[in-house]
Design a protein around this motif. Structure first.
Motif, PDB file in Angstrom:
ATOM      1  N   ILE A  35       0.842  -1.194   0.000  1.00 16.56           N
ATOM      2  CA  ILE A  35       0.000   0.000   0.000  1.00 16.56           C
ATOM      3  C   ILE A  35       0.882   1.251   0.000  1.00 16.56           C
ATOM      4  O   ILE A  35       0.620   2.206  -0.726  1.00 16.56           O
ATOM      5  CB  ILE A  35      -0.935   0.008   1.225  1.00 16.56           C
ATOM      6  N   ALA A  36       1.952   1.222   0.772  1.00  9.81           N
ATOM      7  CA  ALA A  36       2.816   2.390   0.909  1.00  9.81           C
ATOM      8  C   ALA A  36       3.624   2.672  -0.354  1.00  9.81           C
ATOM      9  O   ALA A  36       3.839   3.846  -0.701  1.00  9.81           O
ATOM     10  CB  ALA A  36       3.761   2.202   2.099  1.00  9.81           C
ATOM     11  N   LEU A  37       4.065   1.651  -1.044  1.00 10.26           N
ATOM     12  CA  LEU A  37       4.911   1.850  -2.222  1.00 10.26           C
ATOM     13  C   LEU A  37       4.208   2.657  -3.321  1.00 10.26           C
ATOM     14  O   LEU A  37       4.768   3.656  -3.800  1.00 10.26           O
ATOM     15  CB  LEU A  37       5.420   0.516  -2.754  1.00 10.26           C
ATOM     16  N   PRO A  38       2.995   2.302  -3.734  1.00  6.67           N
ATOM     17  CA  PRO A  38       2.337   3.135  -4.755  1.00  6.67           C
ATOM     18  C   PRO A  38       2.069   4.559  -4.280  1.00  6.67           C
ATOM     19  O   PRO A  38       2.143   5.505  -5.063  1.00  6.67           O
ATOM     20  CB  PRO A  38       1.029   2.412  -5.049  1.00  6.67           C
ATOM     21  N   LEU A  39       1.769   4.718  -2.989  1.00  6.40           N
ATOM     22  CA  LEU A  39       1.558   6.069  -2.472  1.00  6.40           C
ATOM     23  C   LEU A  39       2.847   6.879  -2.539  1.00  6.40           C
ATOM     24  O   LEU A  39       2.828   8.061  -2.895  1.00  6.40           O
ATOM     25  CB  LEU A  39       1.042   6.016  -1.035  1.00  6.40           C
ATOM     26  N   MET A  40       3.971   6.244  -2.205  1.00  5.86           N
ATOM     27  CA  MET A  40       5.255   6.941  -2.285  1.00  5.86           C
ATOM     28  C   MET A  40       5.606   7.284  -3.732  1.00  5.86           C
ATOM     29  O   MET A  40       6.160   8.341  -4.005  1.00  5.86           O
ATOM     30  CB  MET A  40       6.381   6.093  -1.691  1.00  5.86           C
ATOM     31  N   LEU A  41       5.284   6.402  -4.660  1.00  2.00           N
ATOM     32  CA  LEU A  41       5.601   6.647  -6.065  1.00  2.00           C
ATOM     33  C   LEU A  41       4.721   7.742  -6.668  1.00  2.00           C
ATOM     34  O   LEU A  41       5.133   8.420  -7.615  1.00  2.00           O
ATOM     35  CB  LEU A  41       5.453   5.360  -6.867  1.00  2.00           C
ATOM     36  N   SER A  42       3.531   7.933  -6.138  1.00  2.00           N
ATOM     37  CA  SER A  42       2.643   8.948  -6.695  1.00  2.00           C
ATOM     38  C   SER A  42       3.146  10.360  -6.423  1.00  2.00           C
ATOM     39  O   SER A  42       2.932  11.261  -7.242  1.00  2.00           O
ATOM     40  CB  SER A  42       1.228   8.791  -6.150  1.00  2.00           C
ATOM     41  N   PHE A  43       3.838  10.568  -5.327  1.00  2.00           N
ATOM     42  CA  PHE A  43       4.272  11.920  -4.964  1.00  2.00           C
ATOM     43  C   PHE A  43       5.290  12.513  -5.936  1.00  2.00           C
ATOM     44  O   PHE A  43       5.073  13.635  -6.427  1.00  2.00           O
ATOM     45  CB  PHE A  43       4.803  11.936  -3.525  1.00  2.00           C
ATOM     46  N   PRO A  44       6.396  11.832  -6.262  1.00  2.00           N
ATOM     47  CA  PRO A  44       7.332  12.452  -7.211  1.00  2.00           C
ATOM     48  C   PRO A  44       6.736  12.652  -8.605  1.00  2.00           C
ATOM     49  O   PRO A  44       7.077  13.625  -9.290  1.00  2.00           O
ATOM     50  CB  PRO A  44       8.518  11.496  -7.264  1.00  2.00           C
ATOM     51  N   VAL A  45       5.831  11.775  -9.014  1.00  2.00           N
ATOM     52  CA  VAL A  45       5.188  11.955 -10.317  1.00  2.00           C
ATOM     53  C   VAL A  45       4.290  13.194 -10.277  1.00  2.00           C
ATOM     54  O   VAL A  45       4.249  13.981 -11.227  1.00  2.00           O
ATOM     55  CB  VAL A  45       4.382  10.698 -10.711  1.00  2.00           C
ATOM     56  N   HIS A  46       3.605  13.395  -9.170  1.00  2.00           N
ATOM     57  CA  HIS A  46       2.759  14.574  -9.007  1.00  2.00           C
ATOM     58  C   HIS A  46       3.608  15.848  -9.022  1.00  2.00           C
ATOM     59  O   HIS A  46       3.245  16.834  -9.683  1.00  2.00           O
ATOM     60  CB  HIS A  46       1.977  14.465  -7.696  1.00  2.00           C
ATOM     61  N   ILE A  47       4.726  15.842  -8.323  1.00  2.00           N
ATOM     62  CA  ILE A  47       5.617  17.007  -8.296  1.00  2.00           C
ATOM     63  C   ILE A  47       6.162  17.284  -9.700  1.00  2.00           C
ATOM     64  O   ILE A  47       6.238  18.444 -10.122  1.00  2.00           O
ATOM     65  CB  ILE A  47       6.765  16.790  -7.290  1.00  2.00           C
ATOM     66  N   ALA A  48       6.532  16.246 -10.433  1.00  2.00           N
ATOM     67  CA  ALA A  48       7.027  16.424 -11.808  1.00  2.00           C
ATOM     68  C   ALA A  48       5.946  17.049 -12.687  1.00  2.00           C
ATOM     69  O   ALA A  48       6.247  17.914 -13.522  1.00  2.00           O
ATOM     70  CB  ALA A  48       7.484  15.090 -12.375  1.00  2.00           C
ATOM     71  N   ASP A  49       4.694  16.638 -12.503  1.00  3.34           N
ATOM     72  CA  ASP A  49       3.598  17.212 -13.284  1.00  3.34           C
ATOM     73  C   ASP A  49       3.420  18.683 -12.939  1.00  3.34           C
ATOM     74  O   ASP A  49       3.239  19.517 -13.831  1.00  3.34           O
ATOM     75  CB  ASP A  49       2.312  16.437 -13.028  1.00  3.34           C
ATOM     76  N   LEU A  50       3.464  19.024 -11.666  1.00  5.02           N
ATOM     77  CA  LEU A  50       3.323  20.428 -11.268  1.00  5.02           C
ATOM     78  C   LEU A  50       4.464  21.277 -11.824  1.00  5.02           C
ATOM     79  O   LEU A  50       4.246  22.409 -12.271  1.00  5.02           O
ATOM     80  CB  LEU A  50       3.269  20.541  -9.747  1.00  5.02           C
ATOM     81  N   MET A  51       5.675  20.744 -11.805  1.00  2.00           N
ATOM     82  CA  MET A  51       6.812  21.489 -12.343  1.00  2.00           C
ATOM     83  C   MET A  51       6.671  21.660 -13.860  1.00  2.00           C
ATOM     84  O   MET A  51       6.983  22.729 -14.394  1.00  2.00           O
ATOM     85  CB  MET A  51       8.118  20.794 -11.986  1.00  2.00           C
ATOM     86  N   ARG A  52       6.207  20.628 -14.552  1.00  2.00           N
ATOM     87  CA  ARG A  52       6.026  20.720 -15.997  1.00  2.00           C
ATOM     88  C   ARG A  52       4.995  21.784 -16.354  1.00  2.00           C
ATOM     89  O   ARG A  52       5.150  22.519 -17.315  1.00  2.00           O
ATOM     90  CB  ARG A  52       5.578  19.369 -16.551  1.00  2.00           C
ATOM     91  N   ARG A  53       3.953  21.877 -15.558  1.00  2.00           N
ATOM     92  CA  ARG A  53       2.913  22.867 -15.817  1.00  2.00           C
ATOM     93  C   ARG A  53       3.303  24.263 -15.383  1.00  2.00           C
ATOM     94  O   ARG A  53       2.608  25.228 -15.678  1.00  2.00           O
ATOM     95  CB  ARG A  53       1.636  22.483 -15.069  1.00  2.00           C
ATOM     96  N   LEU A  56       4.588  25.033  -9.900  1.00  2.00           N
ATOM     97  CA  LEU A  56       5.441  24.885  -8.735  1.00  2.00           C
ATOM     98  C   LEU A  56       6.747  25.585  -9.055  1.00  2.00           C
ATOM     99  O   LEU A  56       7.477  25.184  -9.947  1.00  2.00           O
ATOM    100  CB  LEU A  56       5.681  23.392  -8.452  1.00  2.00           C
ATOM    101  N   SER A  57       7.006  26.652  -8.327  1.00  2.03           N
ATOM    102  CA  SER A  57       8.244  27.375  -8.602  1.00  2.03           C
ATOM    103  C   SER A  57       9.422  26.645  -7.989  1.00  2.03           C
ATOM    104  O   SER A  57       9.328  26.038  -6.922  1.00  2.03           O
ATOM    105  CB  SER A  57       8.163  28.792  -8.046  1.00  2.03           C
ATOM    106  N   LYS A  58      10.528  26.668  -8.668  1.00  2.00           N
ATOM    107  CA  LYS A  58      11.719  25.983  -8.186  1.00  2.00           C
ATOM    108  C   LYS A  58      12.366  26.736  -7.035  1.00  2.00           C
ATOM    109  O   LYS A  58      13.054  26.165  -6.224  1.00  2.00           O
ATOM    110  CB  LYS A  58      12.710  25.796  -9.328  1.00  2.00           C
TER     111      LYS A  58
END
Length: 60
Positions: A35-53, A56-58
């Motif tokens: 359960i924890a592994l997919p939740l942990m993997l979702s966070f960096p993908v979400h941050i990458a999406d926010l940065m791409r859009r 999220l300022s660097k």
């Protein structure tokens, strides 16, 4: 997302897919690492999406 690039689509849908996988594991009684592994993997993908859009300022 019509005509979007595959990477853009993956970044948008990725976090939701990982969260649904974690939810399925939780509802079926899976061990906590499954359960924890997919939740942990979702966070960096979400941050990458926010940065791409540009939502999220660097520099904060």
């Amino acid at each position: 997302m019509r005509g979007g690039k595959p990477l853009d689509v993956a970044l948008v849908l990725g976090p939701a897919v990982f969260i649904v996988i974690a939810l399925r594991g939780a509802l079926t009684g899976a061990d906590w690492p499954l359960i924890a592994l997919p939740l942990m993997l979702s966070f960096p993908v979400h941050i990458a999406d926010l940065m791409r859009r540009g939502m999220l300022s660097k520099s904060t």
